[in-house]
Design a protein around this motif. Structure first.
Motif, short mmCIF file in Angstrom:
data_model
loop_
_atom_site.label_atom_id
_atom_site.label_comp_id
_atom_site.label_asym_id
_atom_site.label_seq_id
_atom_site.Cartn_x
_atom_site.Cartn_y
_atom_site.Cartn_z
N ASP A 1 0.85 -1.18 0.00
CA ASP A 1 0.00 0.00 0.00
C ASP A 1 0.89 1.24 0.00
N TYR A 2 0.32 2.36 -0.44
CA TYR A 2 1.06 3.61 -0.47
C TYR A 2 0.91 4.37 0.84
N ILE A 3 2.01 4.96 1.30
CA ILE A 3 1.98 5.85 2.47
C ILE A 3 1.57 7.22 1.97
N THR A 4 0.39 7.68 2.40
CA THR A 4 -0.18 8.91 1.82
C THR A 4 -0.39 10.01 2.85
N ALA A 5 -0.02 9.77 4.09
CA ALA A 5 -0.11 10.81 5.12
C ALA A 5 1.23 10.93 5.82
N GLY A 6 1.66 12.14 6.11
CA GLY A 6 3.01 12.34 6.63
C GLY A 6 3.11 12.63 8.10
N GLN A 7 2.00 12.56 8.85
CA GLN A 7 2.02 13.00 10.25
C GLN A 7 2.09 11.86 11.26
N LEU B 1 8.91 10.33 -5.56
CA LEU B 1 8.12 10.51 -4.35
C LEU B 1 7.60 11.95 -4.38
N PRO B 2 6.58 12.27 -3.60
CA PRO B 2 6.12 13.67 -3.59
C PRO B 2 7.30 14.62 -3.39
N TRP B 3 7.28 15.73 -4.13
CA TRP B 3 8.38 16.68 -4.10
C TRP B 3 8.73 17.06 -2.66
N GLY B 4 10.02 17.02 -2.32
CA GLY B 4 10.47 17.39 -0.98
C GLY B 4 10.65 16.22 -0.04
N THR B 5 10.09 15.04 -0.36
CA THR B 5 10.30 13.86 0.46
C THR B 5 11.77 13.45 0.35
N PRO B 6 12.41 13.09 1.48
CA PRO B 6 13.81 12.69 1.40
C PRO B 6 14.04 11.60 0.34
N ASP B 7 15.10 11.76 -0.42
CA ASP B 7 15.52 10.80 -1.45
C ASP B 7 14.63 10.81 -2.69
N TYR B 8 13.73 11.78 -2.83
CA TYR B 8 12.94 11.83 -4.06
C TYR B 8 13.87 12.20 -5.23
N GLU B 9 13.48 11.77 -6.42
CA GLU B 9 14.24 12.09 -7.63
C GLU B 9 13.27 12.58 -8.70
N ASN C 1 -3.46 15.02 2.11
CA ASN C 1 -3.60 16.48 2.18
C ASN C 1 -3.95 17.09 0.82
N GLY C 2 -4.09 16.23 -0.22
CA GLY C 2 -4.51 16.69 -1.53
C GLY C 2 -3.45 17.37 -2.35
N LEU C 3 -2.22 17.44 -1.87
CA LEU C 3 -1.20 18.24 -2.56
C LEU C 3 -0.53 17.53 -3.73
N TYR C 4 -0.45 16.21 -3.66
CA TYR C 4 0.29 15.49 -4.70
C TYR C 4 -0.54 14.33 -5.23
N SER C 5 -0.41 14.10 -6.54
CA SER C 5 -1.16 13.04 -7.22
C SER C 5 -0.19 12.03 -7.82
N MET D 1 0.82 5.56 -16.29
CA MET D 1 0.67 5.66 -17.74
C MET D 1 0.94 4.30 -18.36
N GLN D 2 0.05 3.87 -19.21
CA GLN D 2 0.16 2.59 -19.91
C GLN D 2 0.34 1.43 -18.93
N GLY D 3 -0.40 1.50 -17.83
CA GLY D 3 -0.44 0.38 -16.89
C GLY D 3 0.69 0.31 -15.89
N SER D 4 1.58 1.32 -15.86
CA SER D 4 2.71 1.30 -14.94
C SER D 4 2.82 2.63 -14.20
N PRO D 5 3.35 2.63 -12.97
CA PRO D 5 3.52 3.88 -12.24
C PRO D 5 4.43 4.84 -13.00
N LEU D 6 4.06 6.10 -13.03
CA LEU D 6 4.86 7.13 -13.68
C LEU D 6 5.60 7.97 -12.64
N GLY D 7 4.86 8.53 -11.68
CA GLY D 7 5.49 9.33 -10.64
C GLY D 7 4.47 10.26 -10.00
N TRP D 8 4.96 11.04 -9.04
CA TRP D 8 4.13 11.98 -8.30
C TRP D 8 4.27 13.38 -8.89
N VAL D 9 3.14 14.11 -8.92
CA VAL D 9 3.15 15.47 -9.46
C VAL D 9 2.28 16.35 -8.58
#
Length: 500
Positions: free
Chosen positions: A295-301, A374-382, A403-407, A411-419
């Motif tokens: 599962d994805y970790i979607t809350a940072g608190q 990873l969402p922009w600003g998360t440690p080790d994001y690229e 928090n609704g900030l990042y989606s 694309m084409q059935g595979s993860p693309l990234g966070w924006v």
């Protein structure tokens, strides 16, 4: 005789002798035996060995071949026999191996001399060499495809299934206790198996009773010092220590099973094989359940802890802000499912996981936003790209951080990234199914409706004027239609091109 003619006769003779040199026999068990030899054992045979792949004419009677083609499975079961590039009594032979190094190995016999005294064997799908047939025994086995652990010491490892009168003892399971092995063949009666190492080195025949873990899979915790975690059961030759329990107190593990006497237990840690440990070092946690999921970790608190939240001895290891957006592997959960253990992380409140909104089809509505691992600003994001690059394409928005900030984009059935969520919007369309005729050639065919950001022109209705096409989707407003022709997707067209 002229030199040129003599050279030609010698050359054509060699061609006849080597006919079919590179053709592997469609042998019994040839697919399975490919797992029986290590790369390092694939001996380089000189070209003279390839004589076995053809049929050499007897000089006394050229019409009578001295080699015959066969297709048999056999086991090398006797020591002291050389393996050569040619039968032993032929000139020019070279020794390429000894039967001693392949006792118990199942081979394919591809050729025999007419008198049956010598056989050419294939090992692991490769032509290997000639050996006296007396070193071979017809194999009575069934191919299998399994693996297991050697958990009983003191059992013999033999060159043939143990009930065979010709079986020789070539080892003992005490030298391999705790080792995971591949089971490649099973004797006809099902009582014995032929085992190899995980890198396909032949071991020999074992009784099935020497294999298998005792007990059910459970959750455990390292609770005692002064023990080691080892690659094999402690004391087994070749065993290596991978961890000290004194440095792992409180670590959660999956107890896979134990030796039949319960003295040593096999552990998995963070979802991977870890090693064997004295059973006294483990505390079984009946209050913790196995829960294999991702599962994805979607809350940072939320905190990441060494123990389930609220446990008195729990130590905080970090926060979910440090891994926001990560797709975590969940291994364990508390009885009430309120907390879960994520591999390589620790215990986390269940509320930190999952998307609260459903997935939907979206399109880029603005450029210059980074797309990140990873969402922009998360440690080790690229950063892997920018939203501009995906303009004009339909994307799957898999979910949004709580928090609704990042989606998260797919694309084409595979993860693309966070924006950044401001870069994307829903693409509202409805599914339809009807046909229509393109009646106006003055409109473009686009990757998205013409009014959308980044829509790219793919063609013109002028190229399809008068064609009857299929309509599979419409924008909610009905202004744009998605067109297909003869099962080929064309693109989006203004509804006015159809006289609507």
């Amino acid at each position: 005789m002229k030199k040129g003619i003599r050279w030609w006769l010698v050359s054509i003779s060699l061609v006849i002798l080597c006919s079919g040199c590179n053709n592997q026999p469609a042998s019994v068990g040839s697919q399975d035996e490919s797992s029986l030899i290590n790369e390092s054992e694939r001996t380089s045979i000189s070209s003279s060995a390839d004589i076995s792949q053809g049929e050499k004419a007897d000089p006394a009677d050229p019409a009578v071949p001295i080699f015959m083609t066969v297709n048999e499975a056999a086991t090398i079961f006797r020591e002291g026999y050389p393996i050569g590039t040619l039968p032993w009594d032929m000139e020019g032979k070279e020794i390429v191996g000894l039967s001693d190094d392949h006792i118990g190995r199942i081979v394919t016999v591809a050729r025999k001399t007419n008198d049956g005294e010598y056989a050419y064997v294939w090992i692991a799908g490769l032509g290997f060499g000639w050996i006296e047939s007396a070193a071979l025994k017809e194999a009575d086995f069934q191919p299998t495809n399994d693996s297991d652990y050697i958990t009983l010491g003191g059992a013999p490892i033999t060159s043939l299934p143990g009930h065979s009168e010709d079986a020789d003892v070539i080892g003992n399971t005490s030298d391999r206790i705790g080792e995971r092995v591949l089971l490649v063949y099973e004797s006809a009666d099902g009582e014995y198996v032929y085992a190899t190492t995980l890198i396909n080195e032949g071991i020999g025949w074992l009784e099935k009773e020497a294999l298998g873990l005792t007990g059910e899979e459970q959750v455990g915790m390292i609770a005692a010092e002064d023990f080691t975690v080892d690659t094999l059961v402690w004391g087994t030759p070749g065993s290596e220590t991978v961890a000290l329990t004194s440095e792992q107190i409180g670590a959660y593990v999956t107890v896979k099973g134990s030796l039949s006497d319960g003295s040593y237990t096999l552990l998995f840690k963070d979802g991977n094989a870890w090693g064997w440990v004295d059973t006294r070092a483990i505390e079984i946690r009946d209050d913790i359940l196995i829960a294999e999921a991702t599962d994805y970790i979607t809350a940072g608190q939320y905190s990441i802890s060494s123990q389930p939240p609220g446990t008195p001895v729990s130590i905080q290891l970090g926060t979910t802000k440090d891994v926001l957006g990560a797709n975590a592997t969940i291994l364990y959960e508390t009885m009430d499912s309120s907390s879960v253990y994520a591999a390589y992380l620790g215990w986390i409140d269940r509320q930190a996981f999952g998307f609260e909104n459903g997935e939907y089809i979206g399109v880029i509505k603005a450029g210059s936003y980074s797309v990140d691992t990873l969402p922009w600003g998360t440690p080790d994001y690229e950063t892997i790209g920018y939203s501009d690059s995906y303009a004009g394409k339909e994307l799957l928005v898999k979910g949004i951080t709580q928090n609704g900030l990042y989606s998260l984009l797919w694309m084409q059935g595979s993860p693309l990234g966070w924006v950044d969520s401001r870069a994307v919007k829903p693409f509202d369309v409805v599914s339809v199914s009807y046909s229509a005729v393109i009646s106006d050639g003055g409109y473009s065919i686009d990757s998205l409706p013409w009014v959308e950001f980044g829509a790219k022109e793919l063609g013109s209705t002028a190229d399809y004027l008068g064609e009857t096409v299929s309509i599979s989707r419409e924008t909610v407003s009905g202004d744009y239609l998605y067109v297909e022709l003869d099962e080929d997707e064309l693109g989006w067209i203004d509804h006015r091109a159809f006289g609507k």
